[in-house]
Design an enzyme around this catalytic site. Structure first.
Site, PDB file in Angstrom:
ATOM      1  N   GLU A   7     -36.520  30.271  -7.713  1.00 11.90           N
ATOM      2  CA  GLU A   7     -36.783  30.411  -6.278  1.00 11.90           C
ATOM      3  C   GLU A   7     -35.940  31.504  -5.619  1.00 11.90           C
ATOM      4  OE1 GLU A   7     -37.608  26.485  -4.196  1.00 11.90           O
ATOM      5  OE2 GLU A   7     -36.571  25.799  -5.993  1.00 11.90           O
ATOM      6  N   SER A 133     -40.454  24.372  -5.098  1.00 13.00           N
ATOM      7  CA  SER A 133     -41.504  25.340  -4.754  1.00 13.00           C
ATOM      8  C   SER A 133     -42.744  25.223  -5.626  1.00 13.00           C
ATOM      9  CB  SER A 133     -40.958  26.775  -4.820  1.00 13.00           C
ATOM     10  OG  SER A 133     -40.057  27.001  -3.764  1.00 13.00           O
ATOM     11  N   TYR A 202     -45.624  30.283   0.600  1.00 17.37           N
ATOM     12  CA  TYR A 202     -44.840  31.445   1.016  1.00 17.37           C
ATOM     13  C   TYR A 202     -45.633  32.697   1.369  1.00 17.37           C
ATOM     14  CZ  TYR A 202     -41.240  28.431  -0.859  1.00 17.37           C
ATOM     15  OH  TYR A 202     -40.432  27.355  -1.089  1.00 17.37           O
ATOM     16  N   ARG A 241     -36.263  17.716   4.418  1.00 17.83           N
ATOM     17  CA  ARG A 241     -37.703  17.602   4.694  1.00 17.83           C
ATOM     18  C   ARG A 241     -38.330  16.712   3.630  1.00 17.83           C
ATOM     19  NH1 ARG A 241     -40.160  22.221   2.954  1.00 17.83           N
ATOM     20  NH2 ARG A 241     -41.513  21.017   1.592  1.00 17.83           N
ATOM     21  N   ASP A 243     -41.874  15.124   1.954  1.00 20.83           N
ATOM     22  CA  ASP A 243     -43.305  15.391   1.797  1.00 20.83           C
ATOM     23  C   ASP A 243     -44.044  14.113   1.424  1.00 20.83           C
ATOM     24  OD1 ASP A 243     -42.666  18.046   2.269  1.00 20.83           O
ATOM     25  OD2 ASP A 243     -42.523  18.529   0.134  1.00 20.83           O
ATOM     26  N   GLU A 260     -41.581  13.665  -2.339  1.00 17.73           N
ATOM     27  CA  GLU A 260     -40.212  14.078  -2.646  1.00 17.73           C
ATOM     28  C   GLU A 260     -39.466  14.425  -1.368  1.00 17.73           C
ATOM     29  OE1 GLU A 260     -39.957  17.609  -4.999  1.00 17.73           O
ATOM     30  OE2 GLU A 260     -41.193  18.784  -3.653  1.00 17.73           O
ATOM     31  N   ASN A 262     -36.719  17.235   0.138  1.00 18.17           N
ATOM     32  CA  ASN A 262     -36.146  18.570  -0.061  1.00 18.17           C
ATOM     33  C   ASN A 262     -34.856  18.687   0.742  1.00 18.17           C
ATOM     34  OD1 ASN A 262     -38.654  20.078  -1.352  1.00 18.17           O
ATOM     35  ND2 ASN A 262     -39.411  18.846   0.336  1.00 18.17           N
ATOM     36  N   GLY A 266     -37.204  25.411   2.982  1.00 18.28           N
ATOM     37  CA  GLY A 266     -37.332  26.845   3.214  1.00 18.28           C
ATOM     38  C   GLY A 266     -37.105  27.219   4.665  1.00 18.28           C
TER      39      GLY A 266
END
Length: 299
Positions: A7, A133, A202, A241, A243, A260, A262, A266
């Site tokens: 990443e 990612s 992205y 964050r 998901d 999951e 994070n 990002g």
């Protein structure tokens, strides 16, 4: 920013944006493209705060956090344990499930085993246990007769252990916690791929963010509650964050599953957390400044 994980490009982008924002507010910023000599670099520099804009291995898994703890340099985001735990998807799921957070049924297997046989009845998802990612994610559809052979490639770069999970359909949802607060929920609609993979995350135009997500009020509040619960269950700090997938066709209330957490979300121009913060009235610069002021050791 930077580092050596898969990443790295995302991290460089996140780091540039955060550094620019901090400089615009008057902070003195030193940009460090992280390499294996980072401990020496930090020991010489002795910054007041380390803003961690690293993603993936080395930056999101507790490693850099351990270095910063040893050097007693206050830093942003989660600490050693929460970072390592959240990055290890199979162990994180065990903790989340114990906290009453719904997760998809799954097993952890060697990638060669996953290539030999269907570990779960299709459809299912294969994902490396410690990558971000969406790197290395393989979706095995219901009509796929043979197990995926790509995970057995000699040049497979994502580690030997894979988490194999039952495929959960429905809408892709995400929500962030900032300290003890939760933001509004985004529904992510991937436009450039069949699922929310690297390009959808992205690339400009790769996905559409529906904010706030169009959900029944009880489901909306449940996602927000589970986001804060997951943040606390793993011991996250700063901003994280979480998901989810939500399939409204399953049962009376639908099926909501946590995918999951994070710990280093990002921070690029197409990222989700800056969108949520803006909707809550926080500019990108204000969001980044909050992270800096929240920094500490012993996280």
């Amino acid at each position: 920013m930077g580092g050596w994980s898969a990443e790295r490009p995302v991290s460089l982008n996140s780091g540039r944006g955060c550094a620019d924002a901090l400089e615009s507010l008057g902070y003195r910023v030193t940009r460090i493209d992280v390499d294996r000599s980072i401990a020496d670099t930090l020991a010489k520099l002795r910054p007041d705060v380390a803003f961690n804009a690293l993603h993936g291995k080395g930056g999101e898994d507790g490693a850099i956090q351990g270095v910063l703890e040893i050097l007693r340099i206050p830093y942003t985001h989660s600490g050693v344990l929460a970072s390592a735990l959240a990055m290890q998807k199979d162990l994180a799921k065990t903790v989340l499930a114990a906290a009453g957070i719904p997760v998809a049924h799954g097993v952890t297997v060697n990638r060669h085993e996953a290539a030999r046989r269907h570990v779960l009845p299709p459809p299912y998802v294969l994902k490396p246990v410690a990558e971000g990612s969406s790197f290395g994610v393989v979706i095995v559809k219901e009509d796929r007769a043979h197990p995926p052979q790509e995970v057995a490639r000699q040049d497979w770069p994502y580690g030997d252990m894979l988490l194999v999970e039952r495929f959960v359909g429905g809408n892709e949802l995400t929500c962030a916690a900032m300290g003890d607060q939760v933001f509004d929920i985004i529904e992510v609609v991937a436009l450039s791929e069949a699922f929310y993979g690297y390009d959808a995350k992205y690339a400009k135009g790769g996905s559409r963010h529906i904010l706030p997500a169009n959900l029944k009020p009880n489901i909306y509040h449940k996602v927000q509650d589970l986001t804060l619960k997951a943040h606390r269950a793993l011991g996250c700090r700063g901003v994280s964050r979480t998901d989810f997938r939500y399939d409204e066709t399953k049962g009376e209330e639908g099926e909501l599953v946590c995918l999951e957490v994070n710990t280093q979300p990002g921070m690029t121009e197409t990222s989700l957390v800056p969108d949520m913060a803006a909707y809550a009235g926080l500019s990108f610069a204000e969001l980044v400044a909050w992270m800096v002021e929240d920094a500490s050791c012993d996280r």
